[in-house]
Motif scaffolding. Sequence first.
Motif, PDB file in Angstrom:
ATOM      1  N   MET A 122       0.840  -1.194   0.000  1.00  0.00           N
ATOM      2  CA  MET A 122       0.000   0.000   0.000  1.00  0.00           C
ATOM      3  C   MET A 122       0.878   1.249   0.000  1.00  0.00           C
ATOM      4  SD  MET A 122      -2.565   1.227   3.068  1.00  0.00           S
ATOM      5  CE  MET A 122      -3.858   0.044   2.729  1.00  0.00           C
ATOM      6  N   SER A 160       0.941   5.777  -1.543  1.00  0.00           N
ATOM      7  CA  SER A 160       0.359   6.831  -2.376  1.00  0.00           C
ATOM      8  C   SER A 160       1.034   6.945  -3.735  1.00  0.00           C
ATOM      9  CB  SER A 160       0.451   8.180  -1.645  1.00  0.00           C
ATOM     10  OG  SER A 160       1.808   8.495  -1.360  1.00  0.00           O
ATOM     11  N   GLU A 161       2.238   6.399  -3.871  1.00  0.00           N
ATOM     12  CA  GLU A 161       3.016   6.545  -5.084  1.00  0.00           C
ATOM     13  C   GLU A 161       2.967   5.259  -5.915  1.00  0.00           C
ATOM     14  OE1 GLU A 161       4.546   7.408  -8.065  1.00  0.00           O
ATOM     15  OE2 GLU A 161       4.752   9.148  -6.723  1.00  0.00           O
ATOM     16  N   PRO A 162       2.332   5.293  -7.098  1.00  0.00           N
ATOM     17  CA  PRO A 162       2.241   4.075  -7.920  1.00  0.00           C
ATOM     18  C   PRO A 162       3.593   3.496  -8.322  1.00  0.00           C
ATOM     19  CG  PRO A 162       0.669   5.728  -8.682  1.00  0.00           C
ATOM     20  CD  PRO A 162       1.548   6.405  -7.670  1.00  0.00           C
ATOM     21  N   SER A 219       4.275   1.148  -5.164  1.00  0.00           N
ATOM     22  CA  SER A 219       3.241   0.367  -4.481  1.00  0.00           C
ATOM     23  C   SER A 219       2.241  -0.180  -5.480  1.00  0.00           C
ATOM     24  CB  SER A 219       2.527   1.236  -3.431  1.00  0.00           C
ATOM     25  OG  SER A 219       1.997   2.415  -4.032  1.00  0.00           O
ATOM     26  N   ASP A 245      -3.525   1.979  -3.361  1.00  0.00           N
ATOM     27  CA  ASP A 245      -3.457   3.233  -2.619  1.00  0.00           C
ATOM     28  C   ASP A 245      -3.904   3.028  -1.177  1.00  0.00           C
ATOM     29  OD1 ASP A 245      -6.261   3.176  -2.597  1.00  0.00           O
ATOM     30  OD2 ASP A 245      -6.468   4.684  -4.161  1.00  0.00           O
ATOM     31  N   GLU A 246      -4.053   4.138  -0.433  1.00  0.00           N
ATOM     32  CA  GLU A 246      -4.364   4.039   0.992  1.00  0.00           C
ATOM     33  C   GLU A 246      -5.749   3.468   1.265  1.00  0.00           C
ATOM     34  OE1 GLU A 246      -3.112   6.607  -0.588  1.00  0.00           O
ATOM     35  OE2 GLU A 246      -1.677   7.756   0.605  1.00  0.00           O
ATOM     36  N   SER A 247      -6.610   3.442   0.268  1.00  0.00           N
ATOM     37  CA  SER A 247      -7.944   2.852   0.437  1.00  0.00           C
ATOM     38  C   SER A 247      -7.974   1.390   0.035  1.00  0.00           C
ATOM     39  CB  SER A 247      -8.966   3.632  -0.397  1.00  0.00           C
ATOM     40  OG  SER A 247      -8.736   3.424  -1.785  1.00  0.00           O
ATOM     41  N   HIS A 274      -3.837   0.714  -8.129  1.00  0.00           N
ATOM     42  CA  HIS A 274      -3.468   1.969  -8.786  1.00  0.00           C
ATOM     43  C   HIS A 274      -3.883   2.016 -10.251  1.00  0.00           C
ATOM     44  CE1 HIS A 274      -1.344   3.949  -5.582  1.00  0.00           C
ATOM     45  NE2 HIS A 274      -0.477   2.958  -5.431  1.00  0.00           N
TER      46      HIS A 274
END
Length: 283
Positions: free
Chosen positions: A219, A221-223, A226, A229-231, A235
């Motif tokens: 997980m 924020s940066e594709p 990761s 994402d945070e949810s 991505h």
Amino acid sequence: MNWRARGAVCIVGCAVGGSPALLLRSALPDPQRNAGRRTFLHPTVISGAVMPQRVDAHAGAPQSVYSDHFLDSLALEGPAGFKLEVPPVHPILAATSLPGFGAEHAQLMRKLPQLQVIVALLRDGFHPDSPGGRVLLRGDGSAQLDYSMPDYLWDGARRAFLSMAEIQFAAGADTVLPMHEDAKPLASWGEAKAAIAALAMQPLHVRVASAHVMGGCAMGSEPRESVVDESGRHHHIANLSVHDGSLFPTSLGANPQLSIYAIAARLAAGLAASLGRPLRGTG
């Protein structure tokens, strides 16, 4: 995100190993090849001690004593930290972990009532020198974990052996035995310091265990770094989410069971709310 999975919403919850393997088999968009990477264990080393009195470590509440001193006292960017735990010592666990064969092994097993054990769970994934392992696909499509111990973790393993031996001798142990193919029962803290310093820290010599597997669909924020994402949403696939222990971008330094429950419940509730369908019992 032009790709979509079949169905209005698709949730992957195949656990560590299973979830990244499913994404890999499905050939989903993954420009940075992040699926399967950053898969972490808690590499665990073990120290046994024969005490002068009965311990009966097979009885009572298991793993009721632990210490985070060697986690909390070390910065994340410093030497590898480790959690100390006192596990249950059931006969089969002891028999499969103790070194030696034949009469030598039988002699150790006769001391089972006096056997005390400490384990050290190494914290992996917080340092550039501990990148974790990678889930790959075998020829038949099943998951395979490629995981190696870097020097950073071997250094932590040696320090863990030393800390466990010191604690056991301070508690009155007659002998201490690091679970290492080249180790012999040690009769004093002084002898242990010298012997452990000389042990080879490498595969097939140190007995390394792990009951905790984490990551592989990290997980973030940066594709570029990761998978989701945070949810928990993929991505590159708008209606695909991952809800399990494969989301952890590092190891935890503790048993991940409750954290997996919590993150799956939180992400499921958030996804349901975004669809206008609040989950029953979540609020």
